[in-house]
Structure formats: C-alpha cells, structure tokens
Motif scaffolding. Sequence first.
Motif, short mmCIF file in Angstrom:
data_model
loop_
_atom_site.label_atom_id
_atom_site.label_comp_id
_atom_site.label_asym_id
_atom_site.label_seq_id
_atom_site.Cartn_x
_atom_site.Cartn_y
_atom_site.Cartn_z
N ARG A 177 0.82 -1.20 0.00
CA ARG A 177 0.00 0.00 0.00
C ARG A 177 0.86 1.27 0.00
O ARG A 177 0.52 2.26 -0.65
CB ARG A 177 -0.90 0.03 1.24
N TYR A 181 -7.30 3.03 -2.81
CA TYR A 181 -6.05 3.77 -2.74
C TYR A 181 -6.03 4.93 -3.73
O TYR A 181 -5.56 6.02 -3.42
CB TYR A 181 -4.84 2.86 -3.03
N ALA A 225 -1.12 -1.78 -10.84
CA ALA A 225 -1.31 -1.71 -9.39
C ALA A 225 -2.10 -2.92 -8.90
O ALA A 225 -1.81 -3.48 -7.82
CB ALA A 225 -2.01 -0.41 -9.01
N GLN A 226 -3.11 -3.33 -9.66
CA GLN A 226 -3.87 -4.52 -9.29
C GLN A 226 -2.98 -5.76 -9.30
O GLN A 226 -3.03 -6.58 -8.37
CB GLN A 226 -5.04 -4.71 -10.25
N VAL A 255 -7.64 -1.37 -4.72
CA VAL A 255 -6.90 -0.43 -5.55
C VAL A 255 -7.76 0.80 -5.84
O VAL A 255 -7.25 1.94 -5.84
CB VAL A 255 -6.42 -1.11 -6.84
N LEU A 298 -0.66 -5.66 -6.31
CA LEU A 298 -1.32 -5.95 -5.05
C LEU A 298 -1.61 -7.44 -4.92
O LEU A 298 -1.54 -8.01 -3.83
CB LEU A 298 -2.61 -5.14 -4.93
N TRP A 347 3.07 3.87 -12.55
CA TRP A 347 1.93 3.12 -12.03
C TRP A 347 0.69 3.34 -12.89
O TRP A 347 0.40 4.45 -13.31
CB TRP A 347 1.63 3.56 -10.60
N ILE A 386 2.25 1.72 -3.59
CA ILE A 386 1.19 2.04 -4.55
C ILE A 386 0.68 3.45 -4.32
O ILE A 386 0.58 4.27 -5.25
CB ILE A 386 0.04 1.02 -4.49
#
Length: 546
Positions: free
Chosen positions: A435, A481, A459-460, A478, A463, A454, A438
């Motif tokens: 986290r 965030y 990002a997915q 996501v 994670l 990013w 990201i």
Amino acid sequence: MTAIYRLCSDYVDQRAALDPVGASISGVSGSLGPATDYSPEGYGARAELIDTTLATLATLDETGPADRRAAAYLRERLEAQRAWHEAGEPYRNLSAPLGLLHTLHTCVQLMPRATSADWQAIVARLNAIPGMLRGWRKSLEYGLDQGLAAARRQAVEAAAQAERFVASEVHQDLIVAHGDGAYAVELRDAVDQARHGYVETARYLREDYAPRAATADGVGPERYAVASRMYLGADIDAREAYAWGWAELERIEAEMAAEADRVRPGATVDEATAILDATEYVEGSAAYHDWLRSWHDWAIRTLDGTHFDIADPLRTIEVALAHGSSSGAAYYTPPSEDLSRPGRTWWPVGAQQRFTTWNELSTVFHEGVPGHHLQLGANRALGDSLSRFQRFTQVSGHAEGWALYAERLADELGWFTEPGTRLGMLGSAALRAARVVIDIGVHLDLPRDDGHRWTFENAQEFLRTRGREPAHRVHPEVVRYFGWPGQAISYKLGERAWLAAREEARRQPDFDLKAWHTAALELGPVGLDTLARELRGDAGSSYSGD
C-alpha cells in the motif's frame, strides 16, 4: 472542567449539530438530527466552526499536562482539516468504496432499533438520504465549475456502488427487523425514498459527472501533502517513505519464503497458499461468524490481566457479517459515547460460502483485541481523563499504526500457531507495505522498481502478487487507494512510529511492557510527529519511576 476541555466538548456538540451522520457513526450521544448538509453551504458552515474554534483556543491558558495535550491535539487536527477545506477538497470529495456513499449506508446500519423513537429516527434518516445526496451533488457541481474535479474512475466506481445500494440487503433487513410494527408503512416508504436517491446519484455520477471528471488518478504532491498530514498527523518525506516501503516489502517477502517452507518443505509462497486455501477454511457464513466470534473472545480472555487491563465495557465486542458490502476488507466501528452500543467488527462476505481462516487471524487481532477495539474503545472507556474531542476523533496513522503493532505483538506472543496463520500475518504485512508504494507511487507519479509508471492495471497485479491480496479484494482495494490519497500509508508508517517509540522506551532499565501499553492507551490519540515525545513524557510516570 477546564476551559480547554469545555471548548473541546462544545466543538463535538457543535460539529454533531452540523454533521449528525458523522456523529452517529462516531457514537456521539444525544439527540441528533437526521441529515448532514453536504452542499457547499454545509461544508462552509463546518469550515467556519473550525476557524472560530481555533480562534477561541488561541485565547485559552493551559492548566496542566492533560490540558496541554488536549489543546495540542485539537489544534493539530483542526489545522489539518482547515488545510483540507482550503485546498477545495470538499468540492471533489468523491471516492469509492469507503467514501460518502458508504458513510450514508453505514450510518443507518449503526442506528439503534430498540424503541419506537429509534425507529422514528431510522425512518427520518432514510427519508433524508435523497436530500443529502442532492447536497453532495451540488458540491460536486460547484467543484467542477471551479476546476476542482475528482478522478473519472472514482465517479464510475461510486456510481456502481450507488446501484448496489439500491438493492441493499441492509434495507430489507430493516423491514424484516421491524416487521408489522407501528412504522411498517413509513419504513417501507422511507426505504423507497433512499433507493430513489441512490438511483439518481448513480445516474448523475455516470452520465453527468464522469464525462467532466479528471482523467488522471493521481492527485500530485501538493494535494498529497495535505492528505498525508490529515491521516498521519505529521509531515513526511514522501520519497523517503516510498523507498522505505519497497525495502520493507522485500524484508517481509524474505520472511514469507521461510514461512512457506514450514508449511511444506521446498514450497513457494504460492504453493503454500494453495495448500492452506484447500485445507484451512470453514464452510458457510454461520461457521465463519462462529470462528470469528471464538477468536475475538479468546484474545480478550488471554490478554486481560497479563499485557493489558481491559475495562469491563470492552470485554464485549460484536462481530457482524457485512452482507452486500463493497468495502473489500474488514473494518471496525467503536462503542457509543455512553458505551451502550458496543464496539463492532465488520466482515464483508459477498457471495462467498467458503472462508479461509489461516489468513484472517491477524485481521481479528487488528480489528478487535489488542487492535482497534482495545485502543479506540479505551478512548471511550477512559471518560473525562480525555477531552471529548480526543474520545471521538482519531489520527489514522496513530490508530492504524497501533492495529498493525497489535498484529506484531500477537506474533511476539506466539499466537500464530495454527497452520499457516503466521504466513497469513506476514501476508497482511506485505499488503500494508505494498500500500505504501502504490499510494505514494500513484499520487506522486513515481517510477516502480521496474522503471514503469503506475497504472490501475499494474497496481492490481502488484497488489495480487506482491501484496498477496485475495483476488476478490484486489479491485476494490486499488480503487480505494486511488481515491483516498494518504490513508493507505498510515498503516505501515504508523506501525513504524509505534515500534520506534517502544524501542526508545525499551532502553530504559526498568521498562515494563504492560505499563507501557497502559500509558500508550491512556495517552489518547496524537499525531505521529509527537507520538514518541508524548509517550516519553506520559509513560515515564507509569514505568520509569520518575
């Protein structure tokens, strides 16, 4: 009551009058109105209250250490909120899945249902939802006209969330719970009103707002600085935190590899995860609830009198399955001011029928005891030793940092003995480190370790693979965030601050962990920039003999 404590109490009451929805979620007692005004006028009134309270605070003398802490905390929080208002954030306050729509939905769930007056209040709140949503849409329109646009992704995701709330099981649960009581007709009509409000909001967000929204997900360094101060109670070097997040993730991953080998010699983390998913689970929501309930109770019994002295009202914690929730992860709501409504952990279940347990145990300790319930519940149970403002507000870095510290403490106490549960705890730690990178990387547009920028898609993937997040939670996490800058970093950076404060205390020759825990909880909420200093001052009388 000192003048500063009186000002803190007055602010809670005046804020509750301007924001009864937020007050009811926080558990403020008393007669609360049905609706919060989310229009520009409503936000303006709350900003004006902040200004007048800060002006009054500047004229008051501090009478002792408790007064000093109460004044410093009130000042820091209100100045951070004022900066949020001045940055125009109320007019682009659009995020999913834990934004305003979630707030309105949750506030109805938390309302008591015991008396006729309770049901009247529920009917009034439901009837008020369309008006509150209209006020919010007015603020969003004002923001667009001023060039203050939220991200298009958040508009689209919030529209889908509003559509889910149209068919929410919570509304049907209210109708079933009331039955053929005195307000049956009014309740059904009010539910219909709320549903119409969500329908119109979904249409507006998708058809009117999204085409005019910002295409970029990131908020940039200036807005991020305002947001991170809100959630940490500290100004940070974001680039240093970004580099630390990467290093922390690599440290955790090395430990996970060693733990996977204990599940099966030679197994990778993915292989160990597959083994545990196939063996460590319960079937059905009832069994899941029972499993959660038993571990919450076990933690309270085990800690009380050993590493903590748990107040009587906090020895009860409710466990609720959040059917239809889109939050993705478990969350906690604290007790009411009079402690009549107990603390409650919420566990989204979606359409699941099989619930893995090896990776959930650390979350039980995070949300319950010794995590949020023990800390935030203690704020209520401490009564007048804290100001009302201290009891009803928090700094995310302080609270979430403590909850991660609670997971670390559980590990230190040897609690993760069930198969795979320590790997699950480390997976949670990896998620929180992921986290950090990201959140900062997206909003400051910093390069990844592979040199790329990013995106929502990478990002997915990050994670899922590096943060070890279950597949069904990746998307909402996501989205969260991307739409809630600065909050996601509060967990790991908060834990870092708590561990540093404890390490400093350990250097004293007569350090006692239980006494330090007691002092930490009695301190109440503070920003991370003053945490170690405040613990140094308060904890000294508890365990150092000064």
